[in-house]
Structures are given as C-alpha cells and as structure tokens.
Design an enzyme around this catalytic site. Structure first.
Site, short mmCIF file in Angstrom:
data_model
loop_
_atom_site.label_atom_id
_atom_site.label_comp_id
_atom_site.label_asym_id
_atom_site.label_seq_id
_atom_site.Cartn_x
_atom_site.Cartn_y
_atom_site.Cartn_z
CE LYS A 107 29.01 34.33 67.62
NZ LYS A 107 27.92 34.95 66.85
CG ASP A 130 25.16 37.63 67.84
OD1 ASP A 130 25.88 38.65 67.85
OD2 ASP A 130 25.60 36.49 67.61
#
Ligand code: ATR
Length: 268
Positions: free
Chosen positions: A76, A113
């Site tokens: 990420k 997210d």
C-alpha cells in the site's frame, strides 16, 4: 464467481496485488457483486512479491483490458512512487489501496478504505455527523478511518493506541486537516462516546484479548469493527449482548464496491 459468468476479450479486468495472497477475500466479493449486477467485469488476486512490484506495475500499464487494481498488504505504501498521480486523500493517509488504469496506461492511486468504512457504517444505520467517536488503534487502516471519520462530520475523535505516540501524531494530523473535529489521543474508556471503532488487529486471532473493557459500554454506543475475519469478532459479540448497534468489518469492503464502480465510471 458464478458458473454462468464468462470472461471474454470484452471483460474489464481488475486485479488485487498482495503477498501473501491466500487471505484475500475482496476478489470473491467483488466478482459476486459484478455478476449479480450483470456487469462484464472480473477480478483476480495476484501474488506479487515486494521485489517484483515495480516490474508488475510496469506490465499492468501495458495491459489494455486492465481497468485497475486493488493493492493490499504489503504494497500500500511502496506502490505510491510507482504511480503517475495520487489523490489528495491517499496522500494524506499515506497509502494507496486502489489504482485506476486510465487509457494509455496512466495510473492514478486512491485510498477507498476510509470512505468505504464511513459508507459501510451508514449502511448499518450508524451516522457520524455531530457525534463523539472513540477510535482504538492508529495503524495503517486506522489512519484511513480517522481522516474519513473527521471528514464525515464527527464533532470529536479520541484515538487510543498501544503506542501512544502514534495516536498523538494521528490526532494532530487529523485536527490539522479537519479543524472542525476536536481530535486528541486518550484512554480506551468508551463512556461518553456515541461511537467506538476498533481499528486494531485485536480480535483477528482466537484467544486475543478484547481491545477495551466492554463492561463500560452503554447500549446507546454504536460499535464498529474493521476486522473482516471473523466477521463477528468477540468485541462485536460483547457489544451486541450489551444492546449496542454494531457494524461489521465486511461492511467496509462491501461499500468499496460502489466506490470502485464510481472511480471506473461504471454507472450504478
Ligand atoms: P493495519 O494496517 O491493519 O492497521 P498495523 O499498521 O500493523 O496494521 O496496525 C495494527 C494496529 O493494531 C495498531 O494500532 C497496533 O498498535 P501499535 O501501534 O501499538 O502497534 C494495534 N495492535 C496490534 N496488536 C496489538 C496488541 N496486542 N495490543 C494492542 N494493540 C495492538
């Protein structure tokens, strides 16, 4: 994926890059949703080791039927310098979890997210505007959640973390980005809060201690998780037993389906 679903040269292809890859459940859930809506899209996990990430990203640029790819542990952060652009929210969070491949191979990274978490809460009937929130955990996922909670209009966000300095740093960053939200680090006492969110990994493994003292939870406090397996963590079981409204970690993933569609320009 359903037995009826076909993948052809017209199918829009997505991937999820991960290492290890066996725990990835997002592809299955996305495929089921695409199939249920009759959308000609398919998602596959790809096992990519960190040493190969740059080469894989270079190759994905060249693949004309690839519409985008999800990025998860441990890529990420490492993926960010390999992209052409990163959205302001992903920059603020410091991590990317979805990349859109634009025609010509230009890659734009975003982080869904936090917005997915807030949308998942809303789908569980839990709002954040004007509410006081206690967040447990200040790790990677916790960062995304904290900024989105403040953006969604929470009046206060208190962050508790085992490593207190991390909670302090995150609270300062959130307060600077969203001055309307009173952000601070603090204890893990849920009394006086409208919403408690667990972003720690406690509850993922059997025998984990609870991330806080559930004996102090009032029935009027909503409790949310970001852990996806097990879906019903010991914290959520205890919160439910005390009469609290709950939101499962899987809601966060499910809500990201709509966000991925939006990002790819697929009409709802
Ligand atoms: P993720 O990207 O999934 O958020 P992470 O960045 O490793 O993963 O963060 C894990 C979170 O769970 C952190 O808030 C971590 O606390 P620390 O910052 O002190 O490491 C928290 N955590 C993990 N194990 C814990 C434990 N046994 N007790 C308390 N907190 C724990």
């Amino acid at each position: 994926m359903s037995a009826e679903q076909r993948i052809t040269g017209r199918t829009g292809i997505l991937f999820i890059l991960a290492d290890p890859v066996a725990h990835v459940v997002g592809s299955d859930r996305l495929n089921a949703r695409f199939a249920a809506e009759g959308l000609d899209m398919a998602v596959s996990p790809l096992h990519v080791q960190p040493k190969d990430l740059a080469a894989v990203i270079g190759t994905l640029r060249l693949l004309q039927n690839v519409r985008g790819f999800g990025v998860t542990i441990p890529h990420k952060i490492a993926v960010m310098p390999l992209l052409d652009a990163v959205t302001p929210r992903a920059r603020l969070i410091g991590a990317v979890n979805f990349v859109r491949r634009n025609p010509g191979g230009r890659l734009t990274g975003d982080n869904l997210d936090g917005q997915g978490f807030v949308d998942g809460l809303a789908a569980s009937g839990i709002g954040l505007a004007g509410r006081r929130v206690l967040q447990l955990g200040a790790g990677g996922a916790g960062r995304a959640v904290a900024f989105a909670v403040a953006e969604a209009g929470a009046s206060a966000l208190f962050i508790h973390n085992r490593t207190a300095a991390r909670a302090q740093a995150l609270a300062e960053a959130v307060g600077a980005a969203w001055p309307g939200c009173a952000a601070a680090s603090g204890p893990d006492d849920p009394r006086g809060f409208d919403v408690v969110i667990n972003t720690t990994s406690m509850g993922m493994h059997e025998g984990d201690p609870l991330p806080m003292d559930v004996g102090r939870l009032a029935a009027s406090t909503d409790v949310a998780e970001i852990i996806m397996t097990p879906a019903l963590t010991p914290l959520l079981v205890a919160a439910q037993a005390r009469g609290c409204r709950i939101s499962l970690g899987t809601s966060m993933l499910d809500a990201q389906y709509g966000l991925v569609k939006q990002l790819l320009g697929i009409p709802s």
